[in-house]
Design a protein around this motif. Structure first.
Motif: not given
Lengths: 130, 130
Positions: A74-96
């Motif tokens: 189990v990596s740090f990333l696994d734990v973090i994503q379990a809590i924070e979710g796996k969505a991207s940190l940055f999201e542009c407007d879908p129009q872009h």
DNA sequence: GGAACTGTACTCGGATACTATGTGTCCGAGTAGTTCTGG
DNA sequence: CCAGAACTACTCGGACACATAGTATCCGAGTACAGTTCC
């Protein structure tokens, strides 16, 4: 933008669990006092880890939580994503769309960080504490 | 944990400003319609960029915003930190102190991402759009 | 002695409340060009 | 003609309102184990 405290608690809880080599599971209470959180809140956090299969829970007397078997990698990333979710940190407007250059640059940096967190395993760090 | 929309707006605004080679400053209104934000909200965001010295503002008629002179080396990180602040993404309880291993791992990954964002300059990306 | 009952120590999960922060608007104030007016 | 007043198009920044997400608590429900009761 900050990591939530829940992530902090989850990581420390994982380290504690990793250090208890005994097969017996550990109650939320002892973990909660160790981390200075309320038992109810911590159980909510652990529930997410259970849902992701990183941790096992057993109810009833002598119940508690324990590291999932065969989950030594189990990596740090696994734990973090379990809590924070796996969505991207940055999201542009879908129009872009996907070809937005800003989006690309940000995503690139983000995956770099994830790569770093993926190669850090919980057990390795737990071993250093022990 | 996510980057705020304000960061998104700030980055795109910087790219627009970087592409206007004319010395004349650009009004908030044209930028706002370009990014589909209200002028008042965008001006709040730009105010932070001005405060950090990344952008110049001139008031009065024909006023507006323009890239700060001699600031051709502005990086993505500069813009992001101007909006989000320079605080660390991850903070342990102060009781753990600096030698908390979790803290160290997280910080390491974070600085890796920052290094990536630091070497990406606004102008370079703006040039690709143009 | 053993099956059923009771008690106890736990987790689980929904409902709720509080707080912080991000998002967005409104409006008065200040500033600098532009136009108008009066001598 | 031209100096000063009025006008206009902007930004600036504080105050406010709203939405969302994180933080945290409470409590009823379910579960497994241990001890007790009763036939």
């Amino acid at each position: 933008m900050k990591y939530s405290k829940a992530t902090n608690y989850a990581l420390h809880a994982m380290l504690s669990l990793a250090n208890k080599t005994e097969k017996t599971s550990i109650g939320v209470q002892s973990l909660a006092t160790e981390l200075s959180v309320s038992t109810t809140y911590l159980s909510k956090i652990l529930a997410k880890l259970v849902k992701e299969g990183l941790v096992l829970s057993s109810s009833g007397a002598q119940g508690g939580y324990s590291l999932a078997a065969n989950k030594n990698d189990v990596s740090f990333l696994d734990v973090i994503q379990a809590i924070e979710g796996k969505a991207s940190l940055f999201e542009c407007d879908p129009q872009h769309g996907e070809h937005c250059l800003v989006h690309q640059v940000m995503l690139e940096a983000e995956t770099e960080m994830e790569r770093q967190l993926k190669q850090k395993r919980i057990i390795d760090v737990a071993y250093q504490i022990k």
